[in-house]
Design a protein around this motif. Structure first.
Motif, PDB file in Angstrom:
ATOM      1  N   MET A   6      16.663  -7.808 -23.858  1.00 55.97           N
ATOM      2  CA  MET A   6      15.363  -7.155 -23.670  1.00 55.97           C
ATOM      3  C   MET A   6      15.612  -5.761 -23.117  1.00 55.97           C
ATOM      4  N   VAL A   7      14.885  -4.792 -23.644  1.00 52.73           N
ATOM      5  CA  VAL A   7      15.033  -3.410 -23.197  1.00 52.73           C
ATOM      6  C   VAL A   7      13.674  -2.875 -22.767  1.00 52.73           C
ATOM      7  N   LEU A   8      13.698  -1.776 -22.026  1.00 52.43           N
ATOM      8  CA  LEU A   8      12.459  -1.100 -21.643  1.00 52.43           C
ATOM      9  C   LEU A   8      12.773   0.358 -21.350  1.00 52.43           C
ATOM     10  N   TRP A   9      11.728   1.178 -21.431  1.00 52.23           N
ATOM     11  CA  TRP A   9      11.837   2.591 -21.088  1.00 52.23           C
ATOM     12  C   TRP A   9      10.812   2.882 -20.020  1.00 52.23           C
ATOM     13  N   THR A  10      11.224   3.596 -18.991  1.00 58.84           N
ATOM     14  CA  THR A  10      10.317   3.955 -17.915  1.00 58.84           C
ATOM     15  C   THR A  10      10.693   5.339 -17.401  1.00 58.84           C
ATOM     16  N   ASN A  11      10.055   5.765 -16.325  1.00 56.38           N
ATOM     17  CA  ASN A  11      10.362   7.052 -15.705  1.00 56.38           C
ATOM     18  C   ASN A  11      10.754   6.853 -14.251  1.00 56.38           C
ATOM     19  N   SER A  12      11.627   7.715 -13.758  1.00 55.87           N
ATOM     20  CA  SER A  12      12.191   7.540 -12.422  1.00 55.87           C
ATOM     21  C   SER A  12      11.142   7.574 -11.317  1.00 55.87           C
ATOM     22  N   VAL A  13       9.991   8.207 -11.568  1.00 61.13           N
ATOM     23  CA  VAL A  13       8.965   8.287 -10.525  1.00 61.13           C
ATOM     24  C   VAL A  13       8.314   6.939 -10.244  1.00 61.13           C
ATOM     25  N   LEU A  14       8.469   5.989 -11.153  1.00 59.08           N
ATOM     26  CA  LEU A  14       7.822   4.686 -10.994  1.00 59.08           C
ATOM     27  C   LEU A  14       8.728   3.767 -10.167  1.00 59.08           C
ATOM     28  N   TYR A  32      12.117  -4.411 -12.016  1.00 59.39           N
ATOM     29  CA  TYR A  32      13.073  -4.590 -13.115  1.00 59.39           C
ATOM     30  C   TYR A  32      14.463  -4.941 -12.579  1.00 59.39           C
ATOM     31  N   GLN A  33      14.878  -4.287 -11.528  1.00 58.23           N
ATOM     32  CA  GLN A  33      16.195  -4.570 -10.956  1.00 58.23           C
ATOM     33  C   GLN A  33      16.281  -6.001 -10.445  1.00 58.23           C
ATOM     34  N   ARG A  34      15.234  -6.463  -9.770  1.00 54.49           N
ATOM     35  CA  ARG A  34      15.248  -7.837  -9.253  1.00 54.49           C
ATOM     36  C   ARG A  34      15.257  -8.865 -10.376  1.00 54.49           C
ATOM     37  N   ALA A  35      14.705  -8.488 -11.543  1.00 55.83           N
ATOM     38  CA  ALA A  35      14.707  -9.396 -12.696  1.00 55.83           C
ATOM     39  C   ALA A  35      16.040  -9.379 -13.436  1.00 55.83           C
ATOM     40  N   GLY A  36      16.949  -8.485 -13.046  1.00 54.90           N
ATOM     41  CA  GLY A  36      18.266  -8.451 -13.660  1.00 54.90           C
ATOM     42  C   GLY A  36      18.504  -7.323 -14.641  1.00 54.90           C
ATOM     43  N   PHE A  37      17.535  -6.450 -14.841  1.00 54.99           N
ATOM     44  CA  PHE A  37      17.723  -5.311 -15.742  1.00 54.99           C
ATOM     45  C   PHE A  37      18.735  -4.331 -15.146  1.00 54.99           C
ATOM     46  N   GLU A  38      19.476  -3.678 -16.020  1.00 56.61           N
ATOM     47  CA  GLU A  38      20.447  -2.672 -15.606  1.00 56.61           C
ATOM     48  C   GLU A  38      20.109  -1.326 -16.243  1.00 56.61           C
ATOM     49  N   LEU A  39      20.231  -0.256 -15.460  1.00 58.87           N
ATOM     50  CA  LEU A  39      19.999   1.090 -15.965  1.00 58.87           C
ATOM     51  C   LEU A  39      21.167   1.486 -16.866  1.00 58.87           C
ATOM     52  N   VAL A  40      20.856   1.848 -18.130  1.00 57.82           N
ATOM     53  CA  VAL A  40      21.922   2.183 -19.083  1.00 57.82           C
ATOM     54  C   VAL A  40      21.872   3.637 -19.539  1.00 57.82           C
ATOM     55  N   GLY A  41      20.863   4.377 -19.137  1.00 58.76           N
ATOM     56  CA  GLY A  41      20.805   5.776 -19.517  1.00 58.76           C
ATOM     57  C   GLY A  41      19.560   6.444 -18.983  1.00 58.76           C
ATOM     58  N   ASP A  87      16.329   4.306 -19.516  1.00 61.65           N
ATOM     59  CA  ASP A  87      16.455   3.126 -20.376  1.00 61.65           C
ATOM     60  C   ASP A  87      17.096   2.000 -19.589  1.00 61.65           C
ATOM     61  N   TRP A  88      16.488   0.830 -19.639  1.00 56.78           N
ATOM     62  CA  TRP A  88      16.980  -0.349 -18.933  1.00 56.78           C
ATOM     63  C   TRP A  88      17.232  -1.470 -19.930  1.00 56.78           C
ATOM     64  N   ARG A  89      18.204  -2.326 -19.629  1.00 56.05           N
ATOM     65  CA  ARG A  89      18.590  -3.414 -20.530  1.00 56.05           C
ATOM     66  C   ARG A  89      18.856  -4.689 -19.743  1.00 56.05           C
ATOM     67  N   LEU A  90      18.469  -5.832 -20.345  1.00 54.27           N
ATOM     68  CA  LEU A  90      18.731  -7.148 -19.767  1.00 54.27           C
ATOM     69  C   LEU A  90      19.313  -8.047 -20.856  1.00 54.27           C
TER      70      LEU A  90
END
Length: 323
Positions: A279-287, A294-303, A318-321
């Motif tokens: 699963m992937v997602l795109w967000t902005n650093s201000v959020l 997302y981090q607590r759910a296991g997503f990792e920042l990839v770019g 960009d985040w990926r799980l």
């Protein structure tokens, strides 16, 4: 800030000199009685510090209370140089009347608000206190139970609500312009036009309902008090085996109840059950709050990369799980 202060002091009657809560006490006198009633041992120095009162003014006020037989004064057992203040029986009756009137006043303000609006109001008050530096207090049993949060899948009208709330909240909180509303509208329209129930899903979070109904139940089945307070989408990314999390939203008044975490967990669980590999997602650093979820759910920042969008200079992420 000054406009809010004028509004709120007028709303609660703080400027009604001499008759706070329709009692014989001023607001300052009421605060002193409150402190004395809610702490087992109180010294005059403690009152000066906690209420930021001038020493001379406090001394005159305590003298007035003593003359009216509301308090008694004596030496502190811990430090003879300090003056211990104790409520008399008459003082406890006066403090009890103030507490009763205060509860009635708060109840009058809240009684016509739906549960979700009450939660928004209290959460906003907590935010003001926290941002301006108040230390958290252990209020124990005096706090009311947290409103219940339930999740359900989307119904007619929910997608339009998601467009409206995303646009309004991001404009208010981050200054996003009309182009963000256009983007959200396109995402929602594409979802509705190409919906596959095996691969796509939207969840709506409700606050204050009596329980989560089945998908077959009609809108409103959670009870008249349930309010929509959050949403999230799981959609096909276009690449085989990849799901995309989109449009996570939590209303300000519902934050702190775990709504965002529950929505993301539901999204991830569905993606696993649907057979997606990642699963992937795109967000902005201000959020910041969303990124924490997302981090607590296991997503990792990839770019990440800077960009100018929605009228703002932002840093996209960009985040990926792996599922």
């Amino acid at each position: 800030m000054r406009r809010f202060n004028r509004f709120y002091t007028n709303l609660i009657g703080a400027l009604d000199y001499g008759r706070h809560l329709y009692t014989p006490f001023t607001l300052t006198e009421a605060r002193v009685l409150y402190e004395l009633a809610h702490h087992e041992r109180v010294d005059a120095a403690d009152l000066r510090s906690s209420l930021s009162l001038d020493a001379g003014y406090l001394s005159r006020l305590l003298g007035k209370f003593e003359h009216r037989e509301l308090i008694s004064r004596g030496r502190s057992e811990e430090d003879p140089r300090r003056q211990r203040i104790t409520l008399t029986e008459g003082g406890r009756e006066a403090a009890g009347l103030l507490e009763e009137r205060s509860q009635e006043s708060a109840g009058t303000l809240l009684q016509d608000l739906p549960p979700a609006d009450r939660a928004r109001l209290v959460a906003s008050m907590r935010t003001i206190r926290a941002v301006l530096g108040e230390e958290p207090a252990d209020t124990g049993a005096r706090d009311s139970p947290a409103p219940s949060v339930t999740l359900r899948t989307s119904r007619p009208g929910d997608l339009g609500w998601m467009v409206e709330r995303n646009a309004a909240l991001y404009a208010a909180e981050y200054g996003f312009d009309l182009s963000y509303e256009a983007l959200v509208a396109r995402i929602v329209a594409e979802y509705a036009e190409d919906f596959d129930p095996r691969r796509d899903r939207t969840w709506i979070a409700e606050l204050g309902g009596t329980g989560a109904p089945s998908d077959a139940e009609p809108a409103g089945a959670t009870g008249a008090t349930a309010e929509r307070v959050g949403a999230v989408m799981c959609v096909r990314d276009g690449r085989p085996g990849v799901a995309r999390l989109r449009l996570l939203l939590v209303e300000p008044g519902a934050r702190g109840h775990g709504v965002g975490r529950q929505l993301v967990d539901a999204c991830v669980d569905f993606a696993r059950e649907a057979g997606y590999r990642e699963m992937v997602l795109w967000t902005n650093s201000v959020l910041g709050a969303a990124r924490g979820i997302y981090q607590r759910a296991g997503f990792e920042l990839v770019g990440e990369s800077p960009h100018h969008s929605f009228g703002q200079d932002l840093v996209g992420q960009d985040w990926r799980l792996s599922l």
